[in-house]
Design a protein around this motif. Structure first.
Motif, mmCIF file in Angstrom:
data_model
loop_
_atom_site.group_PDB
_atom_site.id
_atom_site.type_symbol
_atom_site.label_atom_id
_atom_site.label_comp_id
_atom_site.label_asym_id
_atom_site.label_seq_id
_atom_site.Cartn_x
_atom_site.Cartn_y
_atom_site.Cartn_z
ATOM 1 N N ASP A 295 0.819 -1.185 0.059
ATOM 2 C CA ASP A 295 0.074 0.060 0.116
ATOM 3 C C ASP A 295 0.670 1.336 0.029
ATOM 4 O OD1 ASP A 295 -2.827 -1.043 0.345
ATOM 5 O OD2 ASP A 295 -1.559 -2.041 1.968
ATOM 6 N N SER A 296 2.104 1.003 0.439
ATOM 7 C CA SER A 296 2.912 2.212 0.595
ATOM 8 C C SER A 296 4.427 1.727 0.743
ATOM 9 C CB SER A 296 2.670 3.303 1.863
ATOM 10 O OG SER A 296 2.739 2.375 2.962
ATOM 11 N N ALA A 297 5.293 2.601 0.332
ATOM 12 C CA ALA A 297 6.716 2.388 0.327
ATOM 13 C C ALA A 297 7.606 3.465 0.564
ATOM 14 C CB ALA A 297 7.105 1.554 -1.054
ATOM 15 N N THR A 298 8.722 3.346 1.254
ATOM 16 C CA THR A 298 9.913 4.329 1.409
ATOM 17 C C THR A 298 10.891 3.920 0.686
ATOM 18 O OG1 THR A 298 9.162 4.773 3.685
ATOM 19 C CG2 THR A 298 11.325 5.050 2.985
ATOM 20 N N ILE A 299 11.411 4.966 -0.124
ATOM 21 C CA ILE A 299 12.429 4.682 -1.025
ATOM 22 C C ILE A 299 13.408 6.042 -0.989
ATOM 23 C CG2 ILE A 299 11.229 5.639 -3.101
ATOM 24 C CD1 ILE A 299 12.892 3.605 -4.741
ATOM 25 N N ASP A 300 14.890 5.920 -0.914
ATOM 26 C CA ASP A 300 15.637 7.169 -0.706
ATOM 27 C C ASP A 300 16.706 7.299 -1.902
ATOM 28 O OD1 ASP A 300 14.832 7.519 1.829
ATOM 29 O OD2 ASP A 300 16.699 6.744 2.930
ATOM 30 N N PRO A 301 16.309 8.104 -2.674
ATOM 31 C CA PRO A 301 17.105 8.530 -3.824
ATOM 32 C C PRO A 301 18.556 8.913 -3.323
ATOM 33 C CG PRO A 301 15.119 9.841 -4.117
ATOM 34 C CD PRO A 301 15.228 9.095 -2.543
ATOM 35 N N HIS A 302 18.615 9.524 -2.091
ATOM 36 C CA HIS A 302 20.177 9.542 -1.546
ATOM 37 C C HIS A 302 21.014 8.263 -1.175
ATOM 38 C CE1 HIS A 302 18.586 10.211 2.888
ATOM 39 N NE2 HIS A 302 19.021 9.022 2.539
ATOM 40 N N LYS A 303 20.300 7.160 -1.518
ATOM 41 C CA LYS A 303 21.106 5.909 -1.396
ATOM 42 C C LYS A 303 21.050 5.300 -2.707
ATOM 43 C CE LYS A 303 19.594 4.627 3.129
ATOM 44 N NZ LYS A 303 18.683 5.831 3.667
ATOM 45 N N GLY A 304 20.269 4.697 -3.639
ATOM 46 C CA GLY A 304 20.274 4.005 -4.636
ATOM 47 C C GLY A 304 20.422 4.879 -5.678
ATOM 48 N N LEU A 305 20.095 6.172 -5.810
ATOM 49 C CA LEU A 305 20.219 7.219 -6.950
ATOM 50 C C LEU A 305 21.684 7.955 -6.503
ATOM 51 C CD1 LEU A 305 16.792 8.789 -8.450
ATOM 52 C CD2 LEU A 305 18.371 6.584 -9.250
ATOM 53 N N PHE A 306 22.277 7.854 -5.666
ATOM 54 C CA PHE A 306 23.358 8.465 -5.439
ATOM 55 C C PHE A 306 23.259 9.964 -5.381
ATOM 56 C CE2 PHE A 306 24.120 4.966 -8.525
ATOM 57 C CZ PHE A 306 24.162 4.091 -7.710
ATOM 58 N N LEU A 307 22.018 10.588 -4.753
ATOM 59 C CA LEU A 307 22.011 11.892 -4.575
ATOM 60 C C LEU A 307 22.519 12.325 -3.122
ATOM 61 C CD1 LEU A 307 18.329 12.377 -5.759
ATOM 62 C CD2 LEU A 307 20.509 12.274 -7.062
ATOM 63 N N PRO A 308 22.429 13.629 -3.133
ATOM 64 C CA PRO A 308 23.327 14.210 -1.614
ATOM 65 C C PRO A 308 22.280 13.585 -0.395
ATOM 66 C CG PRO A 308 23.345 15.821 -3.324
ATOM 67 C CD PRO A 308 22.495 14.909 -3.998
ATOM 68 N N TYR A 309 22.736 13.576 0.707
ATOM 69 C CA TYR A 309 21.889 13.493 1.866
ATOM 70 C C TYR A 309 20.640 14.580 1.690
ATOM 71 C CZ TYR A 309 25.280 10.377 3.675
ATOM 72 O OH TYR A 309 26.105 9.141 3.891
ATOM 73 N N GLY A 310 19.376 14.060 2.481
ATOM 74 C CA GLY A 310 18.353 14.746 2.304
ATOM 75 C C GLY A 310 17.520 14.789 1.312
ATOM 76 N N SER A 311 17.643 13.263 0.684
ATOM 77 C CA SER A 311 16.703 13.087 -0.363
ATOM 78 C C SER A 311 16.114 11.601 -0.209
ATOM 79 C CB SER A 311 17.385 12.917 -1.591
ATOM 80 O OG SER A 311 18.317 14.008 -1.729
ATOM 81 N N GLY A 312 14.805 11.753 0.195
ATOM 82 C CA GLY A 312 13.817 10.529 0.749
ATOM 83 C C GLY A 312 12.789 10.637 -0.152
ATOM 84 N N ALA A 313 11.875 9.675 -0.068
ATOM 85 C CA ALA A 313 10.401 9.768 -0.666
ATOM 86 C C ALA A 313 9.675 8.884 -0.064
ATOM 87 C CB ALA A 313 10.621 9.283 -2.142
ATOM 88 N N LEU A 314 8.439 9.042 0.275
ATOM 89 C CA LEU A 314 7.205 8.229 0.463
ATOM 90 C C LEU A 314 6.144 7.981 -0.683
ATOM 91 C CD1 LEU A 314 5.198 6.499 2.394
ATOM 92 C CD2 LEU A 314 4.096 8.787 2.907
ATOM 93 N N LEU A 315 5.929 6.676 -1.097
ATOM 94 C CA LEU A 315 5.170 6.539 -2.343
ATOM 95 C C LEU A 315 3.736 5.643 -1.625
ATOM 96 C CD1 LEU A 315 8.050 5.154 -4.753
ATOM 97 C CD2 LEU A 315 7.113 7.368 -4.501
ATOM 98 N N VAL A 316 2.636 6.197 -2.389
ATOM 99 C CA VAL A 316 1.353 5.580 -1.690
ATOM 100 C C VAL A 316 0.504 5.212 -2.740
ATOM 101 C CG1 VAL A 316 -0.677 6.116 -0.275
ATOM 102 C CG2 VAL A 316 1.367 6.980 0.243
ATOM 103 N N LYS A 317 0.165 3.958 -3.076
ATOM 104 C CA LYS A 317 -0.502 3.559 -3.976
ATOM 105 C C LYS A 317 -1.747 4.154 -4.226
ATOM 106 C CE LYS A 317 -0.556 -1.246 -4.547
ATOM 107 N NZ LYS A 317 -1.088 -2.639 -4.388
ATOM 108 N N ASP A 318 -2.582 4.460 -3.237
ATOM 109 C CA ASP A 318 -3.967 4.994 -3.348
ATOM 110 C C ASP A 318 -3.723 6.492 -2.993
ATOM 111 O OD1 ASP A 318 -6.637 6.265 -3.309
ATOM 112 O OD2 ASP A 318 -7.390 4.599 -2.330
ATOM 113 N N GLY A 319 -3.310 7.478 -3.865
ATOM 114 C CA GLY A 319 -2.865 8.957 -3.419
ATOM 115 C C GLY A 319 -4.033 9.605 -2.662
ATOM 116 N N GLU A 320 -5.389 9.126 -2.921
ATOM 117 C CA GLU A 320 -6.328 10.039 -1.834
ATOM 118 C C GLU A 320 -6.270 9.589 -0.456
ATOM 119 O OE1 GLU A 320 -8.822 12.013 -2.823
ATOM 120 O OE2 GLU A 320 -7.722 12.059 -4.610
ATOM 121 N N ARG A 321 -5.529 8.431 -0.244
ATOM 122 C CA ARG A 321 -5.374 8.199 1.331
ATOM 123 C C ARG A 321 -4.497 9.150 1.925
ATOM 124 N NH1 ARG A 321 -5.877 1.509 1.580
ATOM 125 N NH2 ARG A 321 -7.933 1.288 0.662
#
Length: 480
Positions: A295-321
């Motif tokens: 239903d949701s996931a956390t993913i960090d671009p500052h890890k697997g995309l090699f961006l500078p620290y301070g780059s995270g993301a929350l993704l939610v399957k149903d955006g209305e929620r």
């Protein structure tokens, strides 16, 4: 009064730099950056300094200005020298960060223009860029068109928001919190424990589900525990699974867990902060099969995309929620409500004022294309397996399970003496040496060393150096 205003204006205008000032500052700053990067391969990965940066206290804030050269020198000696050098390709401890150069340029541009990306009305182009990044990551996970998300400062805040969305969507009341149950394993990141506290769910029960010999959640044990909790009148709330644990790099059986979550109507969250971007690789897709069921996931671009620290993301399957959990209106923002073509980040997060984070992700993806990122991730997977094979050629080395992603753990077992004490000395020797950096952990009272390969600058020569340093330090300690 007008005279007083004019005088204050004269003093305040010192904050507006001239063309010449700006050129001087940026030239010196870029010169500093170039010197740092050009000498990076010769710099140690770790410096065990006695002063530990205390020299910054010799520059207190006061009424008089200081020279920029003096401040750069302080950065060099007190900030960029002592401690861990995360920019180094020889940093293979913890989960390495990135630091792509185009992202630094993006941050500069974002800061100079100072676009406000909280609401679409104020900066529609910037918000579109951030939403474009979120859409791309949702596609990577396998979420449908109605998915949404938010760019955060890192995985900790992303996991916190995800848990709050879970709580709000469940409809449980405060009086029910003591009956709520959250399911995870002992390998869950400690930020999740903090998130439970911050979300007001400290009274909830945290079930640590048993793991298999690869430190992955046992799906059958999870299902039995959920059934037992339901029978006892508890409220199963959410499952926190991992797609690459920070400690050991383990990937829980997401496909099976997803089916269990659907069967029992539980919110299924995947912490893929470390491992998520391995979905760009064929190996990662195979390892994380079923993540699209979450239903949701956390993913960090500052890890697997090699961006500078301070780059995270929350993704939610149903955006209305996500919107229903985080949206709140205010009188002074009434002008912004007429522009609703794109979702506004402020409606999808606790943050209102925020940095234009999306530019640091958008720019390198546009400049380089996706292919080099995929190649770098495949390289890290192979480097970890290379290390795993080579380290076993050292006598008396014990290794953990074959790496699922890019984390390997191992220990040296001496013929005499306590193995834990020896491995603690071994990691201290590596830190004192400084050429490379590894970290340590402990599992059920046993001390292990960890190799975590994720810095985009880490290549074969760096892994060979790590192996060489390990052999050298083991020989030294065995003689002692």
């Amino acid at each position: 009064m007008e005279q007083q205003i004019k005088e204050l204006e004269r003093q305040a205008r010192q904050l507006e730099t001239t063309v010449q000032d700006r050129k001087s500052l940026i030239n010196k700053a870029t010169g500093y950056g170039e010197e740092f990067l050009n000498s990076l391969s010769e710099k140690p990965a770790y410096v065990n300094s006695e002063t530990m940066g205390k020299g910054v206290y010799e520059l207190p804030f006061d009424e008089k200005p200081k020279d920029f050269d003096q401040l750069l020198q302080a950065l060099k000696s007190e900030v960029d020298l002592p401690g861990l050098n995360p920019a180094s390709g020889k940093h293979a401890g913890y989960i390495p960060g990135g630091g792509l150069y185009p992202s630094a340029i993006a941050d500069y541009l974002a800061a100079v223009t100072n676009r406000y990306t909280g609401v679409f009305f104020s900066s529609p182009g910037a918000v579109r860029i951030e939403n474009m990044c979120i859409r791309w990551m949702n596609d990577l996970i396998g979420y449908p068109d109605g998915a949404s998300g938010n760019l955060t400062s890192g995985g900790s805040i992303a996991n916190l928001i995800g848990l709050v969305v879970t709580r709000d969507d469940s409809g449980i009341k405060a009086e029910d919190f003591s009956r709520a149950v959250i399911y995870t394993t002992q390998q869950v990141h400690h930020c999740v424990i903090k998130a439970i506290k911050f979300a007001g769910l400290g009274e909830a029960t945290l079930r640590t589900i048993p793991m298999d010999d690869h430190y992955r959640m046992k799906a059958d044990a999870l299902e039995e525990q959920i059934k037992s909790d339901k029978k006892d009148g508890r409220i199963p709330l959410t499952i926190f699974a991992s797609a690459g644990t920070t400690d050991l790099g383990a990937v829980d059986p997401l496909d099976e867990i997803g089916d269990i979550a659907e069967q029992h109507d539980l919110w299924f969250h995947v912490d893929a902060a470390y491992g998520g971007f391995f979905l760009l690789t064929e190996h990662g897709k195979e390892m994380m099969k079923g993540i699209e069921k979450s239903d949701s996931a956390t993913i960090d671009p500052h890890k697997g995309l090699f961006l500078p620290y301070g780059s995270g993301a929350l993704l939610v399957k149903d955006g209305e929620r996500l919107y229903e959990s985080q949206h709140m209106s205010a009188n002074y923002l009434q002008d912004t409500y007429k522009a609703t073509e794109e979702a506004s980040p402020a409606d999808l997060s606790p943050e209102l004022s925020k940095h234009f984070r999306g530019l640091r992700m958008w720019l390198p993806l546009q400049l380089f294309g996706v292919q080099p990122f995929r190649a770098a991730l495949d390289e890290k997977l192979l480097l970890t397996r290379y290390f795993y094979d080579k380290i076993q050629q050292i006598d008396s080395i014990e290794v953990g399970p074959e790496p699922e992603l890019s984390v390997a753990f191992f220990r040296y077992v001496p013929e005499n003496g306590d193995a834990n004490a020896f491995n603690k000395k071994l990691v201290n020797e590596i830190h004192n040496d400084g050429r490379v950096f590894l970290s340590s952990t402990h599992l059920n009272g046993t001390v292990y060393l960890r190799l975590a390969v994720l810095n985009f600058r880490t290549h074969l020569e760096d892994i060979d150096l790590i192996l060489s340093v390990l052999r050298e330090k083991i020989r030294k300690l065995e003689v002692i």
